[in-house]
Design a protein around this motif. Structure first.
Motif, PDB file in Angstrom:
ATOM      1  N   MET A 328     -32.291  40.499  -7.383  1.00 52.12           N
ATOM      2  CA  MET A 328     -31.827  41.362  -6.303  1.00 52.12           C
ATOM      3  C   MET A 328     -32.216  40.796  -4.941  1.00 52.12           C
ATOM      4  N   ARG A 329     -33.427  40.220  -4.879  1.00 50.35           N
ATOM      5  CA  ARG A 329     -33.842  39.619  -3.614  1.00 50.35           C
ATOM      6  C   ARG A 329     -32.929  38.446  -3.250  1.00 50.35           C
ATOM      7  N   SER A 330     -32.605  37.618  -4.279  1.00 50.04           N
ATOM      8  CA  SER A 330     -31.723  36.480  -4.019  1.00 50.04           C
ATOM      9  C   SER A 330     -30.336  36.954  -3.611  1.00 50.04           C
ATOM     10  N   GLU A 331     -29.826  37.966  -4.336  1.00 51.71           N
ATOM     11  CA  GLU A 331     -28.507  38.479  -4.006  1.00 51.71           C
ATOM     12  C   GLU A 331     -28.493  39.100  -2.619  1.00 51.71           C
ATOM     13  N   LEU A 332     -29.561  39.824  -2.320  1.00 43.35           N
ATOM     14  CA  LEU A 332     -29.613  40.455  -1.008  1.00 43.35           C
ATOM     15  C   LEU A 332     -29.711  39.412   0.096  1.00 43.35           C
ATOM     16  N   THR A 333     -30.521  38.367  -0.158  1.00 43.44           N
ATOM     17  CA  THR A 333     -30.640  37.299   0.836  1.00 43.44           C
ATOM     18  C   THR A 333     -29.301  36.583   1.031  1.00 43.44           C
ATOM     19  N   SER A 334     -28.623  36.280  -0.096  1.00 46.29           N
ATOM     20  CA  SER A 334     -27.311  35.609   0.001  1.00 46.29           C
ATOM     21  C   SER A 334     -26.314  36.467   0.742  1.00 46.29           C
ATOM     22  N   ALA A 335     -26.363  37.774   0.429  1.00 44.41           N
ATOM     23  CA  ALA A 335     -25.420  38.666   1.101  1.00 44.41           C
ATOM     24  C   ALA A 335     -25.697  38.726   2.594  1.00 44.41           C
ATOM     25  N   ARG A 336     -26.976  38.765   2.946  1.00 43.19           N
ATOM     26  CA  ARG A 336     -27.310  38.812   4.372  1.00 43.19           C
ATOM     27  C   ARG A 336     -26.931  37.501   5.063  1.00 43.19           C
ATOM     28  N   LEU A 337     -27.178  36.367   4.381  1.00 44.22           N
ATOM     29  CA  LEU A 337     -26.801  35.083   4.956  1.00 44.22           C
ATOM     30  C   LEU A 337     -25.287  34.971   5.116  1.00 44.22           C
ATOM     31  N   ALA A 338     -24.559  35.455   4.099  1.00 37.87           N
ATOM     32  CA  ALA A 338     -23.101  35.423   4.190  1.00 37.87           C
ATOM     33  C   ALA A 338     -22.611  36.288   5.340  1.00 37.87           C
ATOM     34  N   ASP A 339     -23.235  37.486   5.467  1.00 39.20           N
ATOM     35  CA  ASP A 339     -22.856  38.345   6.590  1.00 39.20           C
ATOM     36  C   ASP A 339     -23.160  37.668   7.920  1.00 39.20           C
ATOM     37  N   HIS A 340     -24.323  37.025   7.974  1.00 42.42           N
ATOM     38  CA  HIS A 340     -24.705  36.341   9.211  1.00 42.42           C
ATOM     39  C   HIS A 340     -23.713  35.213   9.542  1.00 42.42           C
ATOM     40  N   ALA A 341     -23.357  34.417   8.493  1.00 42.35           N
ATOM     41  CA  ALA A 341     -22.413  33.315   8.717  1.00 42.35           C
ATOM     42  C   ALA A 341     -21.051  33.853   9.133  1.00 42.35           C
ATOM     43  N   ARG A 342     -20.634  34.950   8.476  1.00 38.90           N
ATOM     44  CA  ARG A 342     -19.329  35.523   8.808  1.00 38.90           C
ATOM     45  C   ARG A 342     -19.314  36.021  10.250  1.00 38.90           C
ATOM     46  N   LEU A 343     -20.399  36.688  10.632  1.00 42.00           N
ATOM     47  CA  LEU A 343     -20.468  37.168  12.006  1.00 42.00           C
ATOM     48  C   LEU A 343     -20.517  36.005  12.994  1.00 42.00           C
ATOM     49  N   GLU A 344     -21.218  34.940  12.610  1.00 43.35           N
ATOM     50  CA  GLU A 344     -21.306  33.776  13.487  1.00 43.35           C
ATOM     51  C   GLU A 344     -19.925  33.119  13.643  1.00 43.35           C
ATOM     52  N   ARG A 345     -19.202  33.050  12.526  1.00 49.94           N
ATOM     53  CA  ARG A 345     -17.857  32.468  12.597  1.00 49.94           C
ATOM     54  C   ARG A 345     -16.936  33.314  13.464  1.00 49.94           C
ATOM     55  N   MET A 346     -17.098  34.626  13.295  1.00 50.46           N
ATOM     56  CA  MET A 346     -16.253  35.508  14.101  1.00 50.46           C
ATOM     57  C   MET A 346     -16.572  35.343  15.583  1.00 50.46           C
ATOM     58  N   LEU A 347     -17.881  35.233  15.872  1.00 51.66           N
ATOM     59  CA  LEU A 347     -18.258  35.047  17.271  1.00 51.66           C
ATOM     60  C   LEU A 347     -17.727  33.728  17.820  1.00 51.66           C
ATOM     61  N   LEU A 348     -17.805  32.664  17.012  1.00 51.18           N
ATOM     62  CA  LEU A 348     -17.313  31.363  17.441  1.00 51.18           C
ATOM     63  C   LEU A 348     -15.799  31.362  17.599  1.00 51.18           C
ATOM     64  N   PHE A 349     -15.149  32.083  16.667  1.00 56.65           N
ATOM     65  CA  PHE A 349     -13.696  32.095  16.699  1.00 56.65           C
ATOM     66  C   PHE A 349     -13.163  32.795  17.946  1.00 56.65           C
ATOM     67  N   TYR A 350     -13.831  33.882  18.276  1.00 55.02           N
ATOM     68  CA  TYR A 350     -13.365  34.649  19.425  1.00 55.02           C
ATOM     69  C   TYR A 350     -13.963  34.173  20.745  1.00 55.02           C
ATOM     70  N   SER A 351     -14.781  33.087  20.713  1.00 54.81           N
ATOM     71  CA  SER A 351     -15.377  32.562  21.941  1.00 54.81           C
ATOM     72  C   SER A 351     -14.332  31.737  22.710  1.00 54.81           C
ATOM     73  N   PRO A 352     -14.331  31.775  24.059  1.00 54.20           N
ATOM     74  CA  PRO A 352     -13.359  30.991  24.856  1.00 54.20           C
ATOM     75  C   PRO A 352     -13.471  29.500  24.609  1.00 54.20           C
ATOM     76  N   ASN A 353     -14.633  28.961  24.333  1.00 55.33           N
ATOM     77  CA  ASN A 353     -14.852  27.523  24.133  1.00 55.33           C
ATOM     78  C   ASN A 353     -14.809  27.146  22.653  1.00 55.33           C
TER      79      ASN A 353
END
Length: 452
Positions: A328-353
């Motif tokens: 569960m710890r591994s799954e939770l960590t992976s899920a949090r990392l995936a969420d973090h990466a997804r949010l980071e991609r979204m931020l990069l995608f919507y960034s002007p640069n």
């Protein structure tokens, strides 16, 4: 002149009063009748009407005379009265001034006893819920009685005989007469102030109702009821019962019996201790036997025969929970990392640069891949070159001669077999560091295994 012959109302009343007062038959009159309209004034005066079936007379008993009453006058009570007849000037009425009063047909002391008994019973002073228990092993016994009476001697001798460990503290009191009740109340207060009294005995020897009357007084009864020390009343003989007996925590028929109630007997204590010792020994023996049986049973039980099976389910459960926690710890960590990466991609995608950063990132990735490919290709070429060098060294005859080998030449050609050589022929031997001319003096051929 005619008006001077008339008397004032006050003059006439005073004249009649003097006539009443001068008549010897109206002094120390003995009258019996029934009490009516009884009013007891806060000042202590008593006003009432004395009547029979045909007449009535207003009566008054002033505080001095009323204080000597042993009972409380009540409505409808038949009484015997001694007093004087006179006129009350303010109203012009004649009335009876009472000096003494006693019940008609019953003693005044007995009536007073019954009246106070009834009153205190209504208030609950006799209820068992207020009774205190006597201590089992008292250390100090307080005694309220006459200092020179036989009751004190009986109490002291009984306590010394039964339980000499207890100490006795005497609070001397007057136990008979008008001063007895205040003296007893004062002694009770002294016992309370002493602070270490465990049991308090209040009493005296036998006597008439008049002799014992102090123990029927209301102030004594209320003092005993309010006493925080467990109290034993021992007044008179067994047939005598006083108000103090009813209010006290325990009543004894005699002072000697009170002492016996206050302290235990040494012999009874010794016997009780022996009984308790035997009971404890028996109880412990039975308990030990019971526990031994239980121990034997447990030793022979299935879980203790195979103890590892007892805790194996818990170990398995713990292991499963531990694995589940890790997963569960591994799954939770992976899920949090995936969420973090997804949010980071979204931020990069919507960034002007975004495009510039993406191009820079792709260029960096391609540069890194190209660099890795070039390095890999160089490593591959280097490895292939080294492999060829090793192969050439392996077949190089000069390298072989470094290890002690040599080459035989005959007529400029390499001699491969002894059959190519003959005795007396000249040959050349190539060594590592030079060439040697030699003549064959002997030839020894190797014997093959199949020729042996």
């Amino acid at each position: 002149m005619i008006g001077n012959n008339y008397l004032s109302v006050n003059s006439l009343t005073k004249y009649i009063k003097r006539k009443f007062d001068a008549d010897p038959y109206l002094r120390n009159v003995f009258v019996k009748g029934e009490l009516s309209n009884v009013k007891i004034h806060p000042s202590g005066h008593i006003y009432f009407t004395l009547k029979d079936d045909k007449s009535r007379i207003q009566s008054a008993m002033f505080r001095t005379a009323a204080s000597n009453l042993k009972f409380k006058p009540e409505e409808g009570m038949n009484v015997l009265i001694t007093g004087d007849v006179s006129v009350y000037e303010a109203s012009g009425q004649y009335q009876l001034y009472v000096q003494s009063m006693q019940p008609d047909g019953v003693g005044s002391l007995y009536l007073a006893y019954e009246q106070l008994k009834t009153e205190l019973a209504k208030e609950g002073l006799f209820d068992m819920k207020w009774k205190q228990s006597l201590p089992l092993l008292p250390r100090t016994i307080g005694v309220i009685t006459a200092q020179s009476g036989a009751a004190l001697r009986d109490i002291c001798s009984t306590i010394q005989r039964r339980y000499p460990l207890a100490s006795i503290v005497l609070f001397p009191a007057i136990v008979q007469g008008p001063q007895a009740a205040p003296s007893i109340v004062q002694s009770i207060r002294q016992a309370l102030e002493h602070g270490s009294i465990d049991v308090l005995i209040i009493g005296r020897g036998g006597g008439s109702i008049e002799d014992l009357w102090a123990f029927n007084e209301e102030q004594v009864a209320r003092a005993i009821f309010s006493c925080r020390i467990p109290t034993i009343s021992a007044v008179g003989h067994e047939t005598d019962t006083t108000i103090a007996d009813l209010v006290a925590d325990m009543r004894a028929p005699t002072p000697t019996a009170a002492a016996e109630l206050a302290v235990p007997s040494r012999e009874e204590l010794f016997e009780r201790i022996l009984d308790r010792k035997r009971s404890i020994y028996t109880a412990f023996s039975n308990q030990i036997k019971h526990e031994r049986k239980r121990l034997t049973h447990y030793k022979q039980s299935y879980p203790l025969q195979f103890p590892e099976r007892l805790y194996r389910p818990f170990t398995e459960r713990l292991s499963g929970l531990d694995n589940r926690l890790v997963r569960m710890r591994s799954e939770l960590t992976s899920a949090r990392l995936a969420d973090h990466a997804r949010l980071e991609r979204m931020l990069l995608f919507y960034s002007p640069n975004h495009k510039i950063r993406e191009g820079i990132r792709n260029n960096s990735l391609l540069t890194e891949r190209l660099t890795r490919a070039i390095h890999q290709e160089l490593r591959n070429k280097n490895e292939r070159f080294n492999t060829f060098v090793r192969m050439m060294k392996a077949v190089n005859p000069m390298d072989i001669m470094d290890r002690g080998f040599s080459i035989v030449y005959k007529d400029g050609s390499v001699a491969n077999s002894v059959t190519d050589l003959h005795i007396g022929e000249g040959v050349q031997i190539k060594l590592q560091d030079g060439l040697v001319d030699s003549v064959i003096t002997a030839i020894k051929a190797d014997v093959k295994e199949d020729e042996k």
